[in-house]
Scaffold this active site. Structure first.
Site, PDB file in Angstrom:
ATOM      1  N   SER A  54       0.820  -1.207   0.000  1.00 30.50           N
ATOM      2  CA  SER A  54       0.000   0.000   0.000  1.00 30.50           C
ATOM      3  C   SER A  54       0.856   1.260   0.000  1.00 30.50           C
ATOM      4  O   SER A  54       2.008   1.254   0.421  1.00 30.50           O
ATOM      5  CB  SER A  54      -0.910   0.019   1.227  1.00 30.50           C
ATOM      6  OG  SER A  54      -1.656  -1.167   1.317  1.00 30.50           O
TER       7      SER A  54
HETATM    8  N1  SAH Z   1      -0.973  -4.119   3.707  1.00 30.57           N
HETATM    9  C1  SAH Z   1      -0.338  -4.911   2.711  1.00 30.57           C
HETATM   10  C2  SAH Z   1      -1.119  -4.785   1.419  1.00 30.57           C
HETATM   11  C3  SAH Z   1      -1.353  -6.082   0.783  1.00 30.57           C
HETATM   12  S1  SAH Z   1      -2.392  -6.048  -0.660  1.00 30.57           S
HETATM   13  C4  SAH Z   1       1.090  -4.437   2.541  1.00 30.57           C
HETATM   14  O1  SAH Z   1       1.414  -3.405   3.140  1.00 30.57           O
HETATM   15  O2  SAH Z   1       1.876  -5.071   1.855  1.00 30.57           O
HETATM   16  C5  SAH Z   1      -3.718  -7.066  -0.130  1.00 30.57           C
HETATM   17  C6  SAH Z   1      -3.398  -8.488   0.209  1.00 30.57           C
HETATM   18  O3  SAH Z   1      -4.620  -9.154   0.512  1.00 30.57           O
HETATM   19  C7  SAH Z   1      -2.748  -9.284  -0.927  1.00 30.57           C
HETATM   20  O4  SAH Z   1      -1.531  -9.801  -0.477  1.00 30.57           O
HETATM   21  C8  SAH Z   1      -3.767 -10.392  -1.223  1.00 30.57           C
HETATM   22  O5  SAH Z   1      -3.158 -11.613  -1.585  1.00 30.57           O
HETATM   23  C9  SAH Z   1      -4.514 -10.497   0.101  1.00 30.57           C
HETATM   24  N2  SAH Z   1      -5.860 -11.083   0.015  1.00 30.57           N
HETATM   25  C10 SAH Z   1      -6.761 -10.947  -0.987  1.00 30.57           C
HETATM   26  N3  SAH Z   1      -7.888 -11.626  -0.693  1.00 30.57           N
HETATM   27  C11 SAH Z   1      -7.695 -12.208   0.523  1.00 30.57           C
HETATM   28  C12 SAH Z   1      -8.499 -13.050   1.365  1.00 30.57           C
HETATM   29  N4  SAH Z   1      -9.727 -13.437   1.000  1.00 30.57           N
HETATM   30  N5  SAH Z   1      -7.983 -13.450   2.545  1.00 30.57           N
HETATM   31  C13 SAH Z   1      -6.725 -13.091   2.914  1.00 30.57           C
HETATM   32  N6  SAH Z   1      -5.925 -12.297   2.166  1.00 30.57           N
HETATM   33  C14 SAH Z   1      -6.402 -11.847   0.992  1.00 30.57           C
END
Ligand code: SAH
Length: 198
Positions: A54
Site C-alpha cells: 500500500s
Molecule cells: N498491507 C499490505 C497490502 C497487501 S495487498 C502491505 O502493506 O503489503 C492485499 C493483500 O490481501 C494481498 O496480499 C492479497 O493476496 C490479500 N488477500 C486478498 N484476498 C484475501 C483473502 N480473502 N484473505 C486473505 N488475504 C487476501
C-alpha cells in the site's frame, strides 16, 4: 527517515505514535529489490502475485483511523508484504494476520523475522473465514476490498471494537464500523482503490 516520513505531516496525519511508527519501519525491506529505490516515494509498488504494498499515506491514514492502543488484539486481513503488519506491531498491537497467497505469506514471514518482529501470529488462509479461535478482536483491518463487509468479521469484533475496510468493487470507499454491545455504527470516509478480496 527524517522527521516527516513520506511527507505525511503535510497531509492530515497528526497522530505522533503513527508518525513515529511510520518513521521506524524500513519500507524498503518489504519491497522486491527491483523496486527498492522507489521505497520512500508515497505510492503503491508491486510485491509479486499481482499484489501491491500500500501507499504509505494510506497505511498511515488507516493506522490513525484504527486508533490502535498497545496490547490490543488486532486482526489484519491481507498480510501482503508484511509492511502494515510491522507498523501494527510497532504500535504495540498483538497482531494476527491472514494472507491467502502462500508465497506472499512466506516472504512476509521471512522479512518480519529477519527484521526482528517477534510474537506475530501469521496464517495462510481466507479472510472470509475469519480467525475463530482467536476472536474477539479489538481492531480488525482489511487491506483487500470485499464487495460488502463479511458478517463473520463484524461478529468477531469485541465490545468497543473498531473495524476498518475498503469496501466496493469498481468504486470503493473506506468504511469504519464501531461496535457498542450489540449495536454497530457505520461511517464512510475516503474514496480508495485496493485489490479485491478473493
Ligand atoms: N498491507 C499490505 C497490502 C497487501 S495487498 C502491505 O502493506 O503489503 C492485499 C493483500 O490481501 C494481498 O496480499 C492479497 O493476496 C490479500 N488477500 C486478498 N484476498 C484475501 C483473502 N480473502 N484473505 C486473505 N488475504 C487476501
Amino acid at each position: 527517515m527524517t522527521g516527516d516520513p513520506y511527507g505525511l505531516r503535510r497531509r492530515d496525519i497528526t497522530d505522533a505514535r503513527v508518525l513515529a511508527a511510520m518513521a521506524a519501519v524500513p519500507r524498503a525491506e518489504f519491497i522486491p529489490e527491483a523496486h527498492r529505490l522507489d521505497a520512500t516515494a508515497d505510492h503503491p509498488l508491486p510485491i509479486g502475485e499481482g499484489q501491491t504494498i500500500s501507499q504509505p499515506y494510506i497505511v498511515a491514514w488507516m493506522m490513525q483511523e484504527l486508533r490502535v492502543v498497545p496490547h490490543q488484539k488486532v486482526l489484519e486481513i491481507g498480510t501482503g508484504s508484511g509492511y502494515q503488519t510491522a507498523i501494527l506491531a510497532t504500535l504495540g498491537a498483538e497482531v494476527y494476520s491472514i494472507e491467502i497467497a502462500p508465497r506472499l505469506a512466506a516472504r512476509a514471514s521471512q522479512t518480519l523475522t529477519r527484521l526482528g518482529y517477534a510474537g506475530l501470529r501469521l496464517r495462510i488462509g481466507n479472510g472470509y473465514d475469519g480467525w475463530k479461535d482467536a476472536a474477539p478482536f479489538d481492531r480488525i483491518v482489511l487491506t483487500a476490498a470485499p464487495p460488502a463487509i463479511p458478517q463473520i468479521l463484524t461478529d468477531a469484533l469485541a465490545d468497543g471494537g473498531r473495524l476498518l475496510a475498503p469496501v466496493g468493487t469498481e468504486r470503493q470507499v473506506m468504511v469504519t464500523i464501531d461496535r457498542k454491545g450489540e449495536s454497530l455504527t457505520r461511517r464512510e470516509s475516503l474514496p480508495v482503490r485496493f485489490v479485491p478480496m478473493r
